[in-house]
Write an enzyme that holds these catalytic residues in place. Structure first.
Site, PDB file in Angstrom:
ATOM      1  N   SER A   1      -5.439  11.966  -2.199  1.00 58.19           N
ATOM      2  CA  SER A   1      -5.431  10.529  -2.403  1.00 58.19           C
ATOM      3  C   SER A   1      -5.372  10.237  -3.890  1.00 58.19           C
ATOM      4  O   SER A   1      -5.856  11.011  -4.717  1.00 58.19           O
ATOM      5  CB  SER A   1      -6.702   9.926  -1.807  1.00 58.19           C
ATOM      6  OG  SER A   1      -6.904   8.608  -2.279  1.00 58.19           O
TER       7      SER A   1
ATOM      8  N   CYS B   1       0.810  -1.217   0.000  1.00 64.77           N
ATOM      9  CA  CYS B   1       0.000   0.000   0.000  1.00 64.77           C
ATOM     10  C   CYS B   1       0.844   1.269   0.000  1.00 64.77           C
ATOM     11  O   CYS B   1       2.058   1.230  -0.024  1.00 64.77           O
ATOM     12  CB  CYS B   1      -1.007  -0.053   1.145  1.00 64.77           C
ATOM     13  SG  CYS B   1      -2.285  -1.302   0.813  1.00 64.77           S
TER      14      CYS B   1
ATOM     15  N   LYS C   1       2.409   4.208   1.254  1.00 58.23           N
ATOM     16  CA  LYS C   1       3.734   4.710   1.608  1.00 58.23           C
ATOM     17  C   LYS C   1       4.725   3.583   1.835  1.00 58.23           C
ATOM     18  O   LYS C   1       5.931   3.822   1.892  1.00 58.23           O
ATOM     19  CB  LYS C   1       3.667   5.583   2.870  1.00 58.23           C
ATOM     20  CG  LYS C   1       2.584   6.645   2.848  1.00 58.23           C
ATOM     21  CD  LYS C   1       2.601   7.486   1.600  1.00 58.23           C
ATOM     22  CE  LYS C   1       1.334   8.301   1.450  1.00 58.23           C
ATOM     23  NZ  LYS C   1       0.114   7.523   1.275  1.00 58.23           N
TER      24      LYS C   1
END
Length: 554
Positions: free
Chosen positions: A468, A119, A121
């Site tokens: 996002s 995912c 980071k």
């Protein structure tokens, strides 16, 4: 081998004794020691099933003649952290992930790494560690989840975020909102659209640090497990051939990554992560390079949130190798770049044509002749700002309107939900940058609320924070310099006229130099929002978004 320094001869007897205590045999200790970095946890759907991937990767290392040693990495779910103080931590955790892998690998003198993220980071954090350590390393991600379905609609995580705005607007009831929540994410994996996780997992293979199809092999597929086994075997081959990350992460490799990013219209967060990875590889990746490459790269894909396709469809159409193969028709890909396969990019993609031109358009018939992302400049963002141009409604590509100012994400969301935003307004959210947030929060809550309330064709949003990968609309982020660093965004007042011209790459506030100077004379920075703990230290060291928000070493 690195590990020979600590495990061989008389001096190595204490180290061997500790391995014996764990049940390792002399034969295992004599082999290369390969770290298997497993970011599995029970808080992220994309990471819930990484134990399966890690077990497969360890088998691959064993097949290749190495000894796998597993250790963990942290991970924060952006979806769970979204919209509250928790979102200050994901970007900051990127540095923790990188640092902790460095500490483990150098502290134990490991010979190589198999890195298992999935995912947002965690992927760049692990790539940064690979570049910094420069020991043989392969990244194998956990893979995307399948999209959800409800009453004939295809859903993803963005569907539920936008449904919150629809609910606040009175367009749907609580039962319908809950039905979307229960059906939009049908199983584990990275969220099914081309959001940040899948953007970075795809660019990992473009950079050459992951095997082909790392971005699209589904999380619940046999293909994903085979990929993990191959990753374990391949790190041993890299060790034998002395192929290292900095042999792979060259300037040309990053140019390939930007090109594919533009062709598929990836997340704006890639503009943070690619420069940060390059920084660890000893390279400098300027924002202008993104715009220069965008200028001549056709946009060939329309995946959510830019369109309605999802990662499973991209995989079925031939995946990233097919997309790259299509781009070679315009000589846009450096085919001579080395990869973890021991072959060049050109060799890896040579036999992977596009299988569905509805998903990956031919270069002769693109969605747009320019790439999916744009870098804007002007007096409001002299060091740059970023927007996903391909996800902006045509009527909002050029817009002039009054600024409506908020000093935090929460204030903006309250105003949006309270229907205090009018058509034509330009919402400005400041003090949410790397230093000001601190941590540069994602703004999916306000952007999805704007879209869910049907205002995405009438309202723009500008912030020194970020968005996002699921965001769409005229959402302009990464404004640099940020407010907390004295940027002009901090001097704005309600009603100031802002001009946005995305095709011409302009972002400016219509103020005279005299007025700006007058405001600056009386401007006082606010107190830091975080005065203790990790975020306080992070805020003191983090650099601007236009540099990738890396930590300063000065």
């Amino acid at each position: 081998m690195n590990s020979d320094k600590i495990k061989t001869g008389a001096k190595g007897a204490p180290v061997r004794s500790l391995f014996y205590a764990m049940g390792y045999t002399k034969e295992e200790i004599d082999r290369p020691i390969i770290g298997v970095v497993n970011a599995k946890n029970e808080l992220i759907p994309g990471h819930m099933m990484l134990d399966r991937v890690a077990e497969a990767a360890k088998r691959g290392v064993l097949i290749g003649g190495g000894t796998p040693v597993e250790f963990p990495a942290i991970g924060i779910c952006d979806g769970i952290a979204m919209g509250h103080v928790g979102m200050k931590f994901p970007l900051a955790s990127r540095e923790l992930i990188c640092d902790s892998i460095e500490a483990m690998a150098r502290g134990h003198q490991l010979d190589g790494l198999v890195l298992i993220p999935n995912c947002d980071k965690i992927v760049p954090g692990m790539l940064m560690a690979a570049a910094r350590l420069n020991i043989p390393a392969v990244v194998v991600s956990g893979g995307p989840m399948r999209p959800g379905h409800l009453n004939g609609r295809t859903l993803d995580f963005n569907s539920v975020m936008e449904s919150v705005g629809s609910f606040q607007n009175g367009d749907i009831d609580a039962d319908e909102l809950e039905a979307v929540a229960q059906n939009c994410c049908p199983g584990c994996g990275s969220c099914s659209g081309l959001f940040t996780a899948n953007s970075m997992n795809s660019l990992t293979e473009v950079l050459g640090m992951g095997l082909p199809f790392n971005g699209t092999a589904l999380s619940d597929s046999g293909e994903r497990i085979r990929l993990a086994k191959q990753a374990g075997m391949q790190v041993m081959e890299m060790l034998r051939r002395d192929i290292r990350p900095r042999d792979i992460l060259t300037e040309k490799a990053f140019e390939n990554a930007i090109t594919v990013d533009m062709a598929m219209a990836g997340s704006t967060n890639t503009v943070l992560h690619l420069p940060a990875i390059a920084h660890e590889a000893g390279l400098k990746l300027e924002l202008d390079k993104f715009d220069a490459i965008s200028e001549h790269t056709p946009n060939l894909c329309k995946l959510s949130p830019s369109g309605h396709h999802h990662m499973d469809q991209l995989g079925a159409a031939g995946g990233i190798p097919a997309l790259m193969n299509e781009l070679t028709k315009l000589d846009l890909i450096h085919k001579d770049c080395m990869t973890v396969t021991g072959k060049t990019i050109g060799e890896n993609i040579a036999h992977h044509p596009v299988l569905d031109h509805e998903i990956i358009r031919p270069v002769e018939n693109p969605y747009r002749n320019r790439g999916g992302l744009a870098i804007l400049r002007g007096n409001l963002a002299p060091d740059g700002a970023v927007v996903k141009e391909s996800a902006v409604a045509p009527e909002m590509l050029e817009h002039t309107g009054p600024a409506v100012l908020f000093n935090s994400e929460e204030e903006a969301v309250e105003a949006i939900w309270g229907k205090k935003i009018k058509k034509g307004d330009i919402i400005v959210i400041r003090y949410e940058g790397p230093k000001g947030g601190p941590g540069m929060r994602e703004m999916l809550s306000p952007t999805s609320s704007i879209a869910g309330m049907g205002l995405d064709k009438d309202v723009a949003l500008i912030t020194d924070g970020r968005f996002s990968g699921a965001s769409r609309g005229a959402s302009i982020g990464h404004v640099s310099p940020e407010a907390m660093a004295g940027g002009l965004i901090g001097l704005l007042q309600d009603g100031d006229t802002i001009h946005i011209d995305i095709p011409n790459r302009v972002l400016e506030v219509q103020l005279t130099e005299e007025e700006i100077a007058k405001r600056r004379e009386t401007f006082v920075l606010p107190e830091p929002k975080e005065k203790t703990g990790y975020l306080s230290r992070y805020a003191k060291l983090v650099t601007s978004a236009n540099t990738g928000a890396v930590l300063s070493t000065d």
